[in-house]
Design a protein around this motif. Structure first.
Motif, PDB file in Angstrom:
ATOM      1  N   ASP A 154      47.225  42.273  34.564  1.00 42.65           N
ATOM      2  CA  ASP A 154      48.514  42.240  33.854  1.00 42.65           C
ATOM      3  C   ASP A 154      48.335  42.529  32.363  1.00 42.65           C
ATOM      4  N   GLY A 155      47.363  43.374  32.061  1.00 40.78           N
ATOM      5  CA  GLY A 155      47.130  43.783  30.683  1.00 40.78           C
ATOM      6  C   GLY A 155      46.376  42.776  29.842  1.00 40.78           C
ATOM      7  N   ALA A 156      45.928  41.685  30.433  1.00 41.14           N
ATOM      8  CA  ALA A 156      45.188  40.681  29.662  1.00 41.14           C
ATOM      9  C   ALA A 156      43.833  41.212  29.219  1.00 41.14           C
ATOM     10  N   MET A 157      43.228  42.062  30.051  1.00 41.33           N
ATOM     11  CA  MET A 157      41.967  42.700  29.685  1.00 41.33           C
ATOM     12  C   MET A 157      42.278  44.112  29.191  1.00 41.33           C
ATOM     13  N   ALA A 158      41.338  44.680  28.419  1.00 40.85           N
ATOM     14  CA  ALA A 158      41.628  45.942  27.731  1.00 40.85           C
ATOM     15  C   ALA A 158      40.815  47.127  28.237  1.00 40.85           C
ATOM     16  N   LYS A 159      39.551  46.908  28.558  1.00 40.28           N
ATOM     17  CA  LYS A 159      38.663  48.004  28.937  1.00 40.28           C
ATOM     18  C   LYS A 159      37.788  47.582  30.119  1.00 40.28           C
ATOM     19  N   ALA A 160      37.419  48.573  30.936  1.00 36.84           N
ATOM     20  CA  ALA A 160      36.527  48.342  32.066  1.00 36.84           C
ATOM     21  C   ALA A 160      35.301  49.239  31.932  1.00 36.84           C
ATOM     22  N   TYR A 161      34.174  48.708  32.339  1.00 36.27           N
ATOM     23  CA  TYR A 161      32.891  49.405  32.257  1.00 36.27           C
ATOM     24  C   TYR A 161      32.269  49.330  33.648  1.00 36.27           C
ATOM     25  N   ILE A 162      31.947  50.470  34.252  1.00 39.50           N
ATOM     26  CA  ILE A 162      31.562  50.525  35.660  1.00 39.50           C
ATOM     27  C   ILE A 162      30.067  50.794  35.824  1.00 39.50           C
ATOM     28  N   MET A 163      29.421  49.947  36.625  1.00 39.24           N
ATOM     29  CA  MET A 163      27.983  50.048  36.905  1.00 39.24           C
ATOM     30  C   MET A 163      27.745  49.962  38.410  1.00 39.24           C
ATOM     31  N   CYS A 164      26.516  49.605  38.791  1.00 40.33           N
ATOM     32  CA  CYS A 164      26.158  49.623  40.208  1.00 40.33           C
ATOM     33  C   CYS A 164      25.945  48.248  40.836  1.00 40.33           C
ATOM     34  N   SER A 165      25.707  47.190  40.053  1.00 38.75           N
ATOM     35  CA  SER A 165      25.412  45.891  40.655  1.00 38.75           C
ATOM     36  C   SER A 165      25.873  44.752  39.765  1.00 38.75           C
ATOM     37  N   GLY A 166      26.059  43.591  40.380  1.00 34.45           N
ATOM     38  CA  GLY A 166      26.461  42.413  39.633  1.00 34.45           C
ATOM     39  C   GLY A 166      25.441  41.986  38.609  1.00 34.45           C
ATOM     40  N   ASP A 173      37.000  36.327  27.708  1.00 36.56           N
ATOM     41  CA  ASP A 173      36.738  37.409  26.758  1.00 36.56           C
ATOM     42  C   ASP A 173      36.009  38.550  27.447  1.00 36.56           C
ATOM     43  N   ILE A 174      35.114  38.182  28.366  1.00 34.04           N
ATOM     44  CA  ILE A 174      34.336  39.159  29.141  1.00 34.04           C
ATOM     45  C   ILE A 174      34.279  38.654  30.573  1.00 34.04           C
ATOM     46  N   GLN A 175      34.391  39.570  31.525  1.00 36.52           N
ATOM     47  CA  GLN A 175      34.345  39.213  32.942  1.00 36.52           C
ATOM     48  C   GLN A 175      33.441  40.184  33.682  1.00 36.52           C
ATOM     49  N   THR A 176      32.669  39.658  34.632  1.00 33.40           N
ATOM     50  CA  THR A 176      31.897  40.523  35.522  1.00 33.40           C
ATOM     51  C   THR A 176      32.527  40.488  36.908  1.00 33.40           C
ATOM     52  N   LEU A 177      32.408  41.591  37.630  1.00 32.65           N
ATOM     53  CA  LEU A 177      32.914  41.673  38.999  1.00 32.65           C
ATOM     54  C   LEU A 177      32.062  42.674  39.766  1.00 32.65           C
ATOM     55  N   ALA A 178      32.049  42.534  41.096  1.00 32.29           N
ATOM     56  CA  ALA A 178      31.228  43.462  41.878  1.00 32.29           C
ATOM     57  C   ALA A 178      31.610  43.484  43.350  1.00 32.29           C
ATOM     58  N   LYS A 179      31.256  42.473  44.104  1.00 33.48           N
ATOM     59  CA  LYS A 179      31.216  42.554  45.561  1.00 33.48           C
ATOM     60  C   LYS A 179      32.503  43.085  46.195  1.00 33.48           C
ATOM     61  N   GLY A 180      33.618  42.450  45.901  1.00 36.91           N
ATOM     62  CA  GLY A 180      34.880  42.886  46.487  1.00 36.91           C
ATOM     63  C   GLY A 180      35.474  44.108  45.833  1.00 36.91           C
ATOM     64  N   LEU A 181      34.851  44.602  44.780  1.00 35.38           N
ATOM     65  CA  LEU A 181      35.371  45.768  44.069  1.00 35.38           C
ATOM     66  C   LEU A 181      35.342  47.016  44.941  1.00 35.38           C
ATOM     67  N   GLY A 182      34.217  47.288  45.551  1.00 30.45           N
ATOM     68  CA  GLY A 182      34.082  48.474  46.394  1.00 30.45           C
ATOM     69  C   GLY A 182      33.978  48.169  47.866  1.00 30.45           C
ATOM     70  N   GLY A 183      33.995  46.892  48.231  1.00 32.48           N
ATOM     71  CA  GLY A 183      33.986  46.515  49.638  1.00 32.48           C
ATOM     72  C   GLY A 183      32.755  46.950  50.396  1.00 32.48           C
ATOM     73  N   GLY A 184      31.666  47.288  49.700  1.00 37.51           N
ATOM     74  CA  GLY A 184      30.437  47.692  50.356  1.00 37.51           C
ATOM     75  C   GLY A 184      30.355  49.164  50.694  1.00 37.51           C
ATOM     76  N   TYR A 185      31.367  49.936  50.367  1.00 37.74           N
ATOM     77  CA  TYR A 185      31.350  51.363  50.709  1.00 37.74           C
ATOM     78  C   TYR A 185      30.449  52.166  49.782  1.00 37.74           C
ATOM     79  N   ALA A 186      30.181  51.652  48.608  1.00 41.42           N
ATOM     80  CA  ALA A 186      29.267  52.297  47.670  1.00 41.42           C
ATOM     81  C   ALA A 186      28.837  51.239  46.659  1.00 41.42           C
ATOM     82  N   PRO A 187      27.648  51.389  46.068  1.00 43.86           N
ATOM     83  CA  PRO A 187      27.210  50.429  45.050  1.00 43.86           C
ATOM     84  C   PRO A 187      28.111  50.522  43.818  1.00 43.86           C
ATOM     85  N   ILE A 188      28.729  49.404  43.438  1.00 47.75           N
ATOM     86  CA  ILE A 188      29.587  49.428  42.260  1.00 47.75           C
ATOM     87  C   ILE A 188      29.806  48.009  41.752  1.00 47.75           C
ATOM     88  N   ALA A 189      29.889  47.894  40.443  1.00 53.42           N
ATOM     89  CA  ALA A 189      30.197  46.627  39.775  1.00 53.42           C
ATOM     90  C   ALA A 189      30.928  46.972  38.497  1.00 53.42           C
TER      91      ALA A 189
END
Length: 503
Positions: free
Chosen positions: A138-150, A317-333
């Motif tokens: 809902d716009g609370a966060m500003a930018k996303a940075y995409i990597m491969c693992s948690g 201020d900062i959040q990490t996410l991974a597992k449910g992001l790509g559902g296991g279809y490709a490595p992503i965090a």
């Protein structure tokens, strides 16, 4: 110990104490020619051991069962044995396997291009994914940075927190410390493992780990609250402990307080009590430190909201996410930063002005095919209204687990938000309860129960997790709950045969 999570898309745990080798399924049988090579490898691994495998498996003594196919919520192994994957692997395969929409999205992206050098270029699919992620806050966060693992995400969050302070003022350059919690898990890289409070996973590498990580108690009412203590007093106790830790370390040297909204791998699905994160954030704000929330396991719908912090009344201020992001279809965090951090990065005025850039990077950062997979998974979660399914199935699983296990002599403290479990008291590590439950569930009941140990003090105490797919049916949830009970009954019958009374 069984721990539970309510309101999530099935997330669960059960606990015990000794580790048993996974049962091997290596029955030989005929199959079509196209499957014979894989079958022969599996049979060889099962019958002659690790020497026939070129893979450095998790265990060099016992080769793993080989998965040869998966569809929706079911896995099939090389011997034909099938299980209902009631943990989504490691709480990853949230929409199940073999989804045609996700496959199509990945292929379409490959047909365009499959790799892009993020040092010089961007790409539309990455833009779309990150915009979708920001909309989900809902716009609370500003930018996303995409990597491969948690683990990569946690390392990035640590570096981002440090850089934030160098950007806002040269006077903040001495902020290098972090405060994390006992019984936490934040990854397996040197940075992530340093941040973690997982005793067993840290033990071999203690002399290599970072010295600037300090700890306070976990928010674990089952272990931490005293008899008669109210939730309000417990929260005040933990807030005071965090405040005293800031004072001990040096309040102007701390970058951030780091925590999981729902502790997963280490404690077995332990959510915070009401008001906890508001109180912790108030302490961080008092000393100008950041709040980093690790939602690698608990995020992206697992707790019934897209982000677990959306139920806590705080914005990290900062959040990490991974597992449910790509559902296991490709490595992503991913790592999300809020406007405070993004604005500091854009207009840095500190000693280490970064030209509005994050001083970090990965070769496979923002990989286009992974972005395509994750974007489609997130669209499916939204368009198929799976968060509602998560809440409804979570409530059903919760009620059924209470029904089947509340009176069980070896199950106490059913806790959580969606689906997570743990046992009444720790058993001797020599009993290997968690792994025994896992093995019996896999072999005899056809379900997955993710085992863990050390829930009491890092060594004693066991749990097993349940983390069903967001797409689980009522019938599957009923099956998971019943088979969890049957598995636990069978495990303790076996323990009694071996050890006599186990209480």
């Amino acid at each position: 110990m069984l721990a539970q999570r309510v309101g999530l898309g099935p997330f669960r745990a059960v606990s015990s104490s000794k580790m048993l080798s996974p049962t091997q399924f290596n029955v030989r049988f005929k199959m079509p020619l196209q499957h014979r090579t894989l079958a022969s490898i599996a049979a060889a691994a099962g019958s002659t051991g690790e020497r026939d495998s070129a893979v450095l498996h998790r265990s060099l003594k016992t080769p793993p069962m080989l998965v040869v196919s998966a569809r929706e919520r079911y896995l099939t192994f090389s011997d034909g044995h099938e299980i209902l994957d009631s943990t989504c692997g490691a709480a990853v395969a949230c929409i199940g396997s073999h989804n045609e929409r996700v496959k199509k999205a990945m292929i379409e992206q490959i047909d365009k291009f499959s790799y892009c050098n993020s040092m010089f270029f961007g790409h539309p699919i990455g833009e779309e994914l990150c915009a979708e992620l920001i909309r989900g806050t809902d716009g609370a966060m500003a930018k996303a940075y995409i990597m491969c693992s948690g683990s990569e995400a946690m390392d990035s969050a640590m570096k981002m927190a440090r850089q934030y302070f160098t950007e806002i003022s040269p006077k903040e350059n001495k902020r290098v410390n972090f405060i994390a919690r006992e019984g936490s898990y934040h990854g397996t890289t040197i940075g992530g493992l340093s941040m973690s409070g997982h005793v067993a996973r840290r033990s071999l590498f203690l002399d290599m780990l970072l010295p600037n990580i300090h700890r306070v108690s976990a928010c674990n009412p089952y272990r931490g609250m005293t008899k008669g203590q109210t939730t309000e007093k417990y929260v005040a106790q933990l807030a005071d402990e965090l405040d005293r830790k800031f004072q001990e370390v040096g309040p102007d040297t701390v970058c951030a307080f780091v925590a999981e909204p729902v502790v997963g791998a280490t404690l077995g699905c332990v959510p915070s009590v009401k008001g906890y994160f508001k109180a912790m954030k108030a302490v961080c704000d008092k000393y100008g430190a950041l709040l980093i929330l690790d939602e690698v396991m608990s995020g992206m719908g697992r707790t019934g909201t897209l982000h677990a912090w959306q139920q806590e009344g705080v914005v990290p201020d900062i959040q990490t996410l991974a597992k449910g992001l790509g559902g296991g279809y490709a490595p992503i965090a991913g790592m999300l930063i809020n406007h405070r951090v993004a604005d500091a990065l854009k207009s840095g005025t500190g000693a280490n002005i970064s030209a509005s850039a994050f001083s970090h990077g990965h070769t496979y950062q923002g990989h286009p095919v992974s972005c395509a997979a994750a974007l489609e998974v997130q669209r499916i979660i939204k368009e198929d209204n799976l968060l509602t399914n998560v809440k409804e199935r979570g409530e059903l699983l919760t009620s059924l687990l209470h029904k089947h296990l509340d009176d069980h002599p070896y199950v106490g403290n059913i806790r959580g938000r969606g689906l997570f479990w743990g046992t009444k008291h720790p058993f001797p590590p020599s009993f290997g309860v968690a792994n025994l439950v896992h093995t019996i569930g896999l072999k005899d009941q056809g379900i997955s129960l993710y085992p863990g140990t050390g829930t009491q003090d890092g060594i004693n105490g066991d749990h097993v997790l349940l983390a069903p797919a967001y797409t689980s049916t009522v019938e599957e949830i009923e099956k998971i709950a019943l088979k969890t009970k049957l598995t636990i009954d069978q495990a303790f019958e076996k323990l009694q045969e071996t050890h006599g009374r186990v209480d």
